[in-house]
Design a protein around this motif. Structure first.
Motif, short mmCIF file in Angstrom:
data_model
loop_
_atom_site.label_atom_id
_atom_site.label_comp_id
_atom_site.label_asym_id
_atom_site.label_seq_id
_atom_site.Cartn_x
_atom_site.Cartn_y
_atom_site.Cartn_z
N TRP A 80 0.86 -1.18 0.00
CA TRP A 80 0.00 0.00 0.00
C TRP A 80 0.90 1.23 0.00
O TRP A 80 1.71 1.40 0.90
CB TRP A 80 -0.93 0.00 1.21
N GLU A 87 -3.16 -6.18 5.60
CA GLU A 87 -4.52 -5.70 5.34
C GLU A 87 -5.46 -6.65 6.07
O GLU A 87 -5.18 -7.83 6.20
CB GLU A 87 -4.82 -5.72 3.85
N HIS A 123 -3.96 -2.28 7.86
CA HIS A 123 -4.92 -1.39 7.20
C HIS A 123 -6.24 -2.13 6.97
O HIS A 123 -6.26 -3.34 6.80
CB HIS A 123 -4.40 -0.96 5.82
N ILE A 150 -9.70 1.78 -4.55
CA ILE A 150 -9.20 0.41 -4.44
C ILE A 150 -9.81 -0.42 -5.58
O ILE A 150 -11.00 -0.27 -5.88
CB ILE A 150 -9.61 -0.21 -3.07
N ASP A 162 -9.26 4.60 3.99
CA ASP A 162 -8.03 3.97 4.42
C ASP A 162 -7.93 4.14 5.94
O ASP A 162 -7.69 5.24 6.43
CB ASP A 162 -6.83 4.62 3.72
#
Length: 170
Positions: A80, A87, A123, A150, A162
């Motif tokens: 990212w 994630e 994230h 995204i 985010d």
């Protein structure tokens, strides 16, 4: 096994025995509305195999509440903004929604990602219009960093928020 402040909640490792059945339960139009819609049986089987094969590049879990399967949550490696990060994502079955299950599970999975000791940040990227998932991030202690675009699934771009939580003290 990790516990939440709910003594009856557990994160149990993804298994070949019942993981695919759980993916099928989570694969409804309502549950996938913010994810591009239901997946084909072939894509579900591929996802199940990926979850089983994360091998140090993350982990997937069944969320259980008082012994009943309530949903899934996990974390996996992604890049990212030029940084390797974890994630996270989750799905809670309708019968368990609105009870704080996802936020508790997100706190637990944060601990698992931190314990892995690999990446500095975790994230989450819920769709900007998905109020419930954005609330989960807020309740679980993530910090909103702003909006982003995204691609998920492949070929489907959408606006998301985010959210990030720092896993290290460095």
């Amino acid at each position: 096994m990790e516990r939440s402040h709910r003594p009856d909640m557990r994160l149990e490792p993804w298994s070949d025995d019942d993981g695919l059945a759980l993916l099928r339960q989570l694969n409804t139009p309502e549950m996938t509305e913010h994810l591009g819609g239901p997946e084909t049986e072939e894509k579900l089987a591929d996802r199940h195999r990926r979850y089983l094969g994360l091998d140090g590049r993350g982990a997937m879990f069944r969320i259980t509440l008082d012994g009943e399967v309530a949903g899934s949550i996990g974390f996996w490696e992604t890049t990212w903004q030029g940084e390797q990060v974890w994630e996270t994502g989750w799905g809670v079955l309708p019968a368990f929604q609105g009870m704080g299950v996802a936020a508790d599970a997100a706190r637990l999975v944060t601990g698992r990602a931190r314990a892995a000791g690999v990446h500095a940040h975790l994230h989450a990227f819920p769709a900007t219009d998905h109020g419930a998932s954005n609330a989960v991030c807020r309740k679980a202690g993530f910090t909103l960093r702003g909006e982003a675009m995204i691609e998920y699934p492949k070929g489907n771009w959408h606006a998301c928020n985010d959210w990030r939580i720092t896993l290290t003290t460095d």
